[in-house]
Every structure is written in C-alpha cells, then in structure tokens.
Design a protein around this motif. Sequence first.
Motif, PDB file in Angstrom:
ATOM      1  N   THR A  54       3.489 -28.205 -14.921  1.00 30.96           N
ATOM      2  CA  THR A  54       4.589 -27.291 -15.270  1.00 30.96           C
ATOM      3  C   THR A  54       5.869 -28.034 -15.620  1.00 30.96           C
ATOM      4  O   THR A  54       6.886 -27.407 -15.844  1.00 30.96           O
ATOM      5  CB  THR A  54       4.914 -26.339 -14.101  1.00 30.96           C
ATOM      6  OG1 THR A  54       5.173 -27.132 -12.937  1.00 30.96           O
ATOM      7  CG2 THR A  54       3.776 -25.391 -13.839  1.00 30.96           C
ATOM      8  N   ASN A  55       5.829 -29.367 -15.641  1.00 28.28           N
ATOM      9  CA  ASN A  55       7.053 -30.147 -15.827  1.00 28.28           C
ATOM     10  C   ASN A  55       8.127 -29.665 -14.856  1.00 28.28           C
ATOM     11  O   ASN A  55       9.232 -29.280 -15.257  1.00 28.28           O
ATOM     12  CB  ASN A  55       7.542 -30.089 -17.278  1.00 28.28           C
ATOM     13  CG  ASN A  55       8.792 -30.912 -17.508  1.00 28.28           C
ATOM     14  OD1 ASN A  55       9.029 -31.903 -16.810  1.00 28.28           O
ATOM     15  ND2 ASN A  55       9.607 -30.502 -18.462  1.00 28.28           N
TER      16      ASN A  55
ATOM     17  N   GLY B   5      11.090 -29.260 -12.287  1.00 32.00           N
ATOM     18  CA  GLY B   5      12.414 -29.878 -12.351  1.00 32.00           C
ATOM     19  C   GLY B   5      12.882 -30.261 -10.969  1.00 32.00           C
ATOM     20  O   GLY B   5      12.376 -31.192 -10.361  1.00 32.00           O
TER      21      GLY B   5
ATOM     22  N   THR C  50      13.329 -34.516 -15.326  1.00 34.24           N
ATOM     23  CA  THR C  50      12.316 -33.652 -14.711  1.00 34.24           C
ATOM     24  C   THR C  50      11.012 -34.449 -14.532  1.00 34.24           C
ATOM     25  O   THR C  50      10.963 -35.639 -14.807  1.00 34.24           O
ATOM     26  CB  THR C  50      12.071 -32.413 -15.593  1.00 34.24           C
ATOM     27  OG1 THR C  50      11.659 -32.857 -16.882  1.00 34.24           O
ATOM     28  CG2 THR C  50      13.334 -31.574 -15.721  1.00 34.24           C
TER      29      THR C  50
ATOM     30  N   ARG D 158       8.329 -34.724 -16.167  1.00 34.18           N
ATOM     31  CA  ARG D 158       7.741 -35.461 -17.311  1.00 34.18           C
ATOM     32  C   ARG D 158       8.341 -36.860 -17.437  1.00 34.18           C
ATOM     33  O   ARG D 158       7.670 -37.773 -17.897  1.00 34.18           O
ATOM     34  CB  ARG D 158       7.841 -34.686 -18.608  1.00 34.18           C
ATOM     35  CG  ARG D 158       9.213 -34.504 -19.209  1.00 34.18           C
ATOM     36  CD  ARG D 158       9.153 -34.017 -20.682  1.00 34.18           C
ATOM     37  NE  ARG D 158       8.744 -32.634 -20.827  1.00 34.18           N
ATOM     38  CZ  ARG D 158       7.547 -32.241 -21.203  1.00 34.18           C
ATOM     39  NH1 ARG D 158       6.628 -33.105 -21.502  1.00 34.18           N
ATOM     40  NH2 ARG D 158       7.259 -30.961 -21.306  1.00 34.18           N
TER      41      ARG D 158
ATOM     42  N   ILE E 190       0.631 -33.033 -22.829  1.00 37.62           N
ATOM     43  CA  ILE E 190      -0.126 -32.411 -21.730  1.00 37.62           C
ATOM     44  C   ILE E 190       0.822 -32.060 -20.567  1.00 37.62           C
ATOM     45  O   ILE E 190       0.690 -30.998 -19.957  1.00 37.62           O
ATOM     46  CB  ILE E 190      -1.248 -33.354 -21.232  1.00 37.62           C
ATOM     47  CG1 ILE E 190      -2.174 -33.769 -22.391  1.00 37.62           C
ATOM     48  CG2 ILE E 190      -2.041 -32.691 -20.096  1.00 37.62           C
ATOM     49  CD1 ILE E 190      -2.904 -32.669 -23.076  1.00 37.62           C
TER      50      ILE E 190
ATOM     51  N   GLY F  68       3.539 -30.394 -18.814  1.00 31.33           N
ATOM     52  CA  GLY F  68       4.220 -29.149 -19.165  1.00 31.33           C
ATOM     53  C   GLY F  68       3.350 -28.155 -19.906  1.00 31.33           C
ATOM     54  O   GLY F  68       3.821 -27.087 -20.274  1.00 31.33           O
ATOM     55  N   SER F  69       2.070 -28.476 -20.135  1.00 29.02           N
ATOM     56  CA  SER F  69       1.213 -27.543 -20.885  1.00 29.02           C
ATOM     57  C   SER F  69       0.473 -26.580 -19.952  1.00 29.02           C
ATOM     58  O   SER F  69      -0.383 -25.816 -20.394  1.00 29.02           O
ATOM     59  CB  SER F  69       0.239 -28.308 -21.780  1.00 29.02           C
ATOM     60  OG  SER F  69      -0.743 -28.963 -21.010  1.00 29.02           O
TER      61      SER F  69
ATOM     62  N   THR G 257      -3.271 -25.558 -20.001  1.00 31.26           N
ATOM     63  CA  THR G 257      -3.899 -24.925 -21.175  1.00 31.26           C
ATOM     64  C   THR G 257      -4.523 -25.950 -22.113  1.00 31.26           C
ATOM     65  O   THR G 257      -5.286 -25.588 -22.998  1.00 31.26           O
ATOM     66  CB  THR G 257      -2.878 -24.102 -21.995  1.00 31.26           C
ATOM     67  OG1 THR G 257      -1.867 -24.986 -22.499  1.00 31.26           O
ATOM     68  CG2 THR G 257      -2.230 -23.019 -21.140  1.00 31.26           C
TER      69      THR G 257
ATOM     70  N   SER H 182      12.799 -21.004 -20.175  1.00 29.15           N
ATOM     71  CA  SER H 182      12.477 -21.681 -18.921  1.00 29.15           C
ATOM     72  C   SER H 182      12.935 -23.125 -18.906  1.00 29.15           C
ATOM     73  O   SER H 182      12.624 -23.904 -19.811  1.00 29.15           O
ATOM     74  CB  SER H 182      10.960 -21.632 -18.666  1.00 29.15           C
ATOM     75  OG  SER H 182      10.650 -22.414 -17.527  1.00 29.15           O
ATOM     76  N   GLY H 183      13.656 -23.448 -17.861  1.00 27.31           N
ATOM     77  CA  GLY H 183      14.106 -24.823 -17.673  1.00 27.31           C
ATOM     78  C   GLY H 183      13.136 -25.657 -16.878  1.00 27.31           C
ATOM     79  O   GLY H 183      13.022 -26.862 -17.094  1.00 27.31           O
ATOM     80  N   GLU H 184      12.397 -25.005 -15.947  1.00 35.02           N
ATOM     81  CA  GLU H 184      11.515 -25.802 -15.095  1.00 35.02           C
ATOM     82  C   GLU H 184      10.340 -25.050 -14.497  1.00 35.02           C
ATOM     83  O   GLU H 184       9.441 -25.680 -13.948  1.00 35.02           O
ATOM     84  CB  GLU H 184      12.324 -26.449 -13.959  1.00 35.02           C
ATOM     85  CG  GLU H 184      13.065 -25.442 -13.082  1.00 35.02           C
ATOM     86  CD  GLU H 184      13.847 -26.119 -11.949  1.00 35.02           C
ATOM     87  OE1 GLU H 184      14.208 -27.290 -12.077  1.00 35.02           O
ATOM     88  OE2 GLU H 184      14.084 -25.436 -10.929  1.00 35.02           O
ATOM     89  N   HIS H 185      10.304 -23.732 -14.607  1.00 37.02           N
ATOM     90  CA  HIS H 185       9.194 -22.987 -13.993  1.00 37.02           C
ATOM     91  C   HIS H 185       8.010 -22.808 -14.937  1.00 37.02           C
ATOM     92  O   HIS H 185       6.895 -22.590 -14.487  1.00 37.02           O
ATOM     93  CB  HIS H 185       9.658 -21.606 -13.529  1.00 37.02           C
ATOM     94  CG  HIS H 185      10.652 -21.644 -12.408  1.00 37.02           C
ATOM     95  ND1 HIS H 185      11.352 -20.545 -11.996  1.00 37.02           N
ATOM     96  CD2 HIS H 185      11.055 -22.661 -11.614  1.00 37.02           C
ATOM     97  CE1 HIS H 185      12.153 -20.875 -10.991  1.00 37.02           C
ATOM     98  NE2 HIS H 185      12.005 -22.153 -10.754  1.00 37.02           N
ATOM     99  N   GLY H 186       8.280 -22.867 -16.228  1.00 38.31           N
ATOM    100  CA  GLY H 186       7.213 -22.670 -17.199  1.00 38.31           C
ATOM    101  C   GLY H 186       7.083 -21.222 -17.649  1.00 38.31           C
ATOM    102  O   GLY H 186       7.784 -20.324 -17.151  1.00 38.31           O
ATOM    103  N   ILE H 187       6.191 -21.002 -18.602  1.00 38.95           N
ATOM    104  CA  ILE H 187       5.984 -19.686 -19.212  1.00 38.95           C
ATOM    105  C   ILE H 187       4.862 -18.942 -18.493  1.00 38.95           C
ATOM    106  O   ILE H 187       5.007 -17.770 -18.159  1.00 38.95           O
ATOM    107  CB  ILE H 187       5.642 -19.857 -20.711  1.00 38.95           C
ATOM    108  CG1 ILE H 187       6.783 -20.554 -21.449  1.00 38.95           C
ATOM    109  CG2 ILE H 187       5.318 -18.500 -21.348  1.00 38.95           C
ATOM    110  CD1 ILE H 187       8.134 -19.882 -21.343  1.00 38.95           C
TER     111      ILE H 187
END
Lengths: 466, 466
Positions: free
Chosen positions: A154-155, A157, A166, A168, A203, A205-206, A209, A420-425
Amino acid sequence: MSKYKSVNTAIINELKSIVGEKYVWTDPDKLEPYSHDEVMESKYKKTPEVVVLPRTAEEISKIVKLANQELIPVVPRGAGTGLACGAVAFYGGIILSTERMNQILEIDEQNLIMVTEPGVRTVEVQKAANDKGLFYAGDPCSGDSSFIGGNIATNAGGNKAVKYGTTRQQVAGIEIVTPEGDIVTLGGKLKKDSTGYCLTQLIAGSEGTLGIITKAYLKLSPLPKHEMHLLAIFPSAESAINIVPKIMHSGIIPTCVEFMDNKSVRCCEEFLEEKLPRSESGHYIIITIDGDNETVLEDQCVLIDELCTTNGGYEVLVADPNKIWKARKSFAEADRARSLILSAEDIVVPPSKITDIIKKIDDISKKYDVRIHCAAHAADGNVHAEILKENMDIEQWNKLLPLIQHEIYQYVYSLGGKLSGEHGIGYKRLDLMEEFANPVELKMMKAIKRALDPNNIMNPGKIVKV
Amino acid sequence: MSKYKSVNTAIINELKSIVGEKYVWTDPDKLEPYSHDEVMESKYKKTPEVVVLPRTAEEISKIVKLANQELIPVVPRGAGTGLACGAVAFYGGIILSTERMNQILEIDEQNLIMVTEPGVRTVEVQKAANDKGLFYAGDPCSGDSSFIGGNIATNAGGNKAVKYGTTRQQVAGIEIVTPEGDIVTLGGKLKKDSTGYCLTQLIAGSEGTLGIITKAYLKLSPLPKHEMHLLAIFPSAESAINIVPKIMHSGIIPTCVEFMDNKSVRCCEEFLEEKLPRSESGHYIIITIDGDNETVLEDQCVLIDELCTTNGGYEVLVADPNKIWKARKSFAEADRARSLILSAEDIVVPPSKITDIIKKIDDISKKYDVRIHCAAHAADGNVHAEILKENMDIEQWNKLLPLIQHEIYQYVYSLGGKLSGEHGIGYKRLDLMEEFANPVELKMMKAIKRALDPNNIMNPGKIVKV
C-alpha cells in the motif's frame, strides 16, 4: 464479474496438496476475521471461500498458477490493518495470508539492507534494525500490528515520511510472485539501478493487484543517536498549520510534523482518559527531530520554539514521546470508539494548500451537520479527515457520505491534490478513483493491469475497474 | 522492423503544419549532430529522416498521433549527452528534440517544487534553485550540458546520489505525452501519493520508450550552508575501496564518495596538463560532506581523516572543489582523448562487492591485454569501467569486446549486480539486456511496453526488444 469460478472441493484438495491440509481453512469461524480490514461497515465485509497460508514463494507460485487455470481470484493479505478494503475478497476466491512468512532472513550490515519475508510485523523490522545500531525509517501508525509486505503493497506512509519518505523510498528490491505465477526478484541490494523499467516501484503501492510480495530488501541507515519531541500548541487550526512551512524553510529537516485539530485532541483525551495539555482550546503541532549531535538538535528546538511563539503559538513543550505519540496514534481508534462507522479520508494536497482544505472541511462539516475530525501529516500535505456517522440514521449516512466526499474531492483536485496519500485506493475508493483520476492515467493503469494479469485473478476489483 | 514507413513529403508537410516550417529539418548538415550521442563508434550512429523541434506538449501530441497513424518511429532527444545510444533513431523516423522547451516555469518556494520544461540544462536548474537559497540535488557529471528531461528519462545518477538518490528521487511529478499521443500529468506538487500505480517512477528511467516528458515537477530543499571536500589518497585500489563502508557506517552521510583508480588519475592528469597529488601511485577517494553546521562538518572531516590514515591511506587533503571535481569530471573525456573508441561500462553491484568487481576487471584487463580505467561512485556500488580500444585493430576489438563484456557481466550478475547503475540500457546494451536480465522481468517489461505503446512507435529498439 461472474466469470470467476467457485472454489470447489477439487480445488480445496489441490490447495491442501500445495500448502498442507493444516493451512487451508474453510471453517466459517476461521474465515470471519479475514472478511474485513479496519473498515467496519457491513458493506465492506465479505467472507472469502477459503483462506490459504503458504510458507514459501514456491507454494504461492503453485497457488497462483492453479488460480489462473481455474479462474479463481487470489487476494493477498498481510495483517489486515488496511483502511481501504484492499485485502477483502469481494469477488470470492482465495485469501492468501502471508502470516506464516514471518522471518527476517538477513541483516546485511555491509550493504545496509535487511532481507525479510512479507509477514514480519513492521515493529519487528524496526527493532531488529535498532538491535544492530541501525534504523529502518518506515513508520506507519499501525506499525505495531501491520506487516511489512502490506506496508509495501500500500506504500504506507506514517510519521517519518517528512524526512525519510513513505515505504516505497525504503525499498531497494522485492521478490514477487507475478499474477501468472512466476517468481522474480526486482531490484536487490543495489543503491542505484537504471537497468530497464523500475518495476520495484510499480509493484510497491499496487495493493496486490500486480503480484504478491514474497521477500523485501529494505534500506537501513545508521541509527540517529538522538531524537527530540516538541509539542507546539496553537489557538486555531490555521495558526497551527501556518507554522509548518516556516519550519520547513528554516533549514531544519524534521522527522515528523503532525497536526491534530482541537476536536481530535479532545476525542483522544476522552478515549485515553488522560489529560492532554491545553485540550480545552489547543490545536497541536507535534514535531520530532533526530540527529547525531545533541547541541545541534537543542539549537533546532530553540529555533522551533521561537518560530512558534512569535507566530501566535500558546507555548512549545518538550514532549514525553510515549505520551504524545500515544495520543497521536490513538486518533483513529478514538474516533472509532466514538463512532464505529466512519469514513477515514486520506486526502493529499500540496503542503501549501493544507489550510485551504482544512477550512473547506470545516465548512462542509457545518453545512451537512456532521462531525469531521482532522489530523494531518502536516508537512506532507496529507490530511486524515474522519467523517463520523455517530447516531445518524444509516440510510441518511449512505445518502450524505457520497455528497460530502464529492464536495471534498472536487475541491481537493482543484488544489492539485489526490484521493490518497498513504492508505491506498483498495475497494473503498474505487468509484472515487473512476470519478476523479485523470482518464488518461486511468487508461494507463488499466492497460498495465491487463498486460500483467491477463485473467484478472490477482486481487480483482481493487484500484481500477478492468 | 521493416514495418515502419518512411517519412515522405506529405508527412514532412504535416510536421511543418504542426510546429512551423522553421522547426522541421531535413538538411543532412543539420541532421548529422542528431545521428549519435556521446558514443562515437560508427555502428552506433544513424542519421534520422527528420528532426522536429516542437515548442509545446500539444504540438508533441499531434506529432505522436501522426506517427501512430503513419507508423513512424518517434525518438525523443534531450541534449544528446547519453551514453547508451538511447536518443539515436536506429529504425529511422523522427528525432523529436526538446531543445526549444527550455523554460523554467515556476519555483514554488512554499511547496519546494520547481516546475520546468524538459529542455532546460541541469546546471540551469541547479543555479535557479541556488538563486532562491534552495537546492536541487540531481548532479550528473554531464550536468553542464545535459537536459533535465534526459536526466529523468535515463534516471541519471551522478555524484550526490549517495545522500540524495538518483534523478528519480528528485521527481515529484511529470507531464508526459503518451505513446498514443495523450497529454497527462502524473504526480505533481505532492509529497506523498498512494492513488493507484506509481506511473511517475515507471516513466522515469524508461528512456523515452513509454512517453515523452514535457514538464517536470522537481523536488527542492533548503540549500545546505556549508560543503567540504576531502581527497583521501591510498596506495592501492583495494585499500581505497575498503574505506568506503567504514565511512558509511560512521554515522556520517556524505554527499559524494568517489573512487578513481591510479590509471584514471594519471590519464586525467595528462589530459588536463595539471599535476594531481601523488599521481605516481595514488588511488583517490573524493569525499564531499554538506550541512548547516560548520563545526559538525569539521568534526566529520577529522573523523574521516582518522579513518583513512589508520586504514592504510597515504594522506587526506582538504581539496579545492574546482580542481578535484574538474579532475573527476574529466574522467570520460580524458579517456576519450586517449581512445576515441571505448566502451563505457556502467556496472552496479551491492556496495560491499566493489573490491571484488574491481579486482576481476583488473584480471580481465591483463587476460585480454586491454586497458581498462575504473572510476566509481563508490558508496553506490556503481563502477564506470572504460574499456579502451586504443590502437587495437577494429576487427580484433569487435571480436574481443563482447568476450570481455560477457566475462564482466557474468561475474557482476553472480554478485547480485546489474548492467547499468545510471546510464541506462538504450540501444547499446540491448543484447546484454536480453542475455543477462531475468527472463520474467524482461517479460514484464515487454508486456508493459506493448500495453502502453501498441504500435511500438515510441523510441523502438531501446531497453527491450518487442
């Protein structure tokens, strides 16, 4: 999405032959904890058909190949501390939990790299580094329970991103199982790499998926010898936020610059049952600085004190880190104690626009008569706005929330911000993603997803609709 | 590759209608400088059919749409300072030069972001930041002439990567024209972003194969108040290299840690016609440190001095930065003056393996009786090994070079290293890429390339063969 097959007895047996009977769960009681993450609304819950707990990348490779052959979704899952429903199996299929892959494999002090499996808790990564006099800079608020694999997926933060970036930025390489079941190492113990496309960062932060992280190469650095924590208290949210650029331009590079509005301060105080300083009217800026030279840090504290008190601050206190961080880290939990159903927004804007967005959120809160608490990783422009349902009727909530979000994000995007800054979609922000993300960017993301996961079996229905 | 069409008169006329007659060149004299980059061998030269100099992203969008329709390759080009033939039109078509897109658009001091067009020279970016008391950390050796767009496209490294990372770490966002001709902004003035796949970092380092960078959002930071430069001289390559981890673990985070072997020192001395200290036998480690507190820096200098002299160093000198960096930066030019034809390898290994690779290169040099000069961004594990043809027969050279490279990279990969730390793959390393890159990684890269550039018109024949 009806294209997916159900997990039948034959598939269960195949899974058992891959990971061992003990590690394939279908008992409803055992499945329940895997039916949700930290988002508690019932519409964000879904019981998986099966939970599988592999031990190795090779086992995962076999599971993914089977899933491709049979058209079964595979949903990778860490500790389940996500805030975007990224690890919930909304289209059925297999939850693939990394909890047995929980070994730190190597601390390479020469190259300042830790090699770890994905199911190691973040706090264990931090501790293992500290034990060698080294430092792992990733520090999400959920670090006591989150897994490092989930942090990368989720990258995540957290509080130290101001200075260290973060998750990544902490990753030099990963081993993954691809959506087609291949095992590959991307990056490694390298400080630099211009050998083709940077797949590691694609990958990271992906959100599972584009593949399952089975090993991580994490960057370490020498442990800073000293750390100091300050609590600066201001009479208004605006005066608190306005201090942030002044600190950032002073030459100091702080480790953390956190904001809590007065409503959040009071909510945490009630939750913790501990008096917090000037909680009746104070808005907080929490500042941490670190470094090797104590005199330099003391000089920086004096400078920060002067900046705050000459710019409208009530006072600046040297803070007990345990106490102040306990308060800050209880933000989400305290809100949840007040309202189990809430929507945790993870707005990110250019840092100079924080005052604007916080003011806008206050206006929206009044307009819709709904309580919204704000805390922010202020120097990063990352605002956690928690919209609390409290005792609102659920139908009313389901009607109002999209209107509120629409209004917030229209403004966020007008400021050059994002969802989203750090939680993801995850699954939770999928519709907002379709609505607000640039259509060309969305098209590119979908093209990449289709290219790397042609059967769309890897965590389907997350980030983008394909 | 015969699928591409030739650029005929009708296409030339269309190009003229897009960018203006003045900016479409077909005159052979004008095309010649665009037929190569810094690699001088004739087999790495190819005259393009046409050079086009657009002014805006909108013009580039139209050119790319035309190229897709007509199946014409488009090769984006910055200042032509590349070292991997990434900006040469080997399959014919259009060279798209960004040299007219040379404006710095904004220095946003609040958000510490510079917005710039791609054709601005790196040194101008650095200067514009310095003029505001700010700092842009990207610093490739070619910075006086290279363009910032090219720096991003190749993920250029340079001397300050130890502390600040390579160019990709300096990029908060980019505007690109996609291979299908769409214009999109990825990232922006944000410090954090978990809103879907990180396309910014996918495009950075993709060498123009996935899109053309038309605008960059570069990270700035406060300008460090002081900088100090040390030259530590050692009697052997090994003793010089061995000091690097000791410095890196001392708690100091240096800005630069550069290595030059004695052969390189002497070659630069001859080229510059300037006496360099202890050049008869000295191997150099050049160390730069920066920071705001002069006393701290002085203490760090003392610590470095002690570390070097107690670990076999001849002596540590406070260096005149102009003089020492002139020597270091003349490395490539000095080699070229000695042998116009050479192969500049850009090996990257885990930093702890530098001694091994440098020893291996020395062995290979003796085995094949060929001169190889080594300089290294030592703390990054990035070794520039320049294999000099000198007066070797060209047929012999063409036979020997692949054998030498094969032997070097077999060893590099056995150490966990890769083909390129900062120069990129381009056209020059395409065969090595097919030979040495992990096949799964290659498959993923090719899938992404095909997904984003279905007609393979964007800088074809670079990085991967599709």
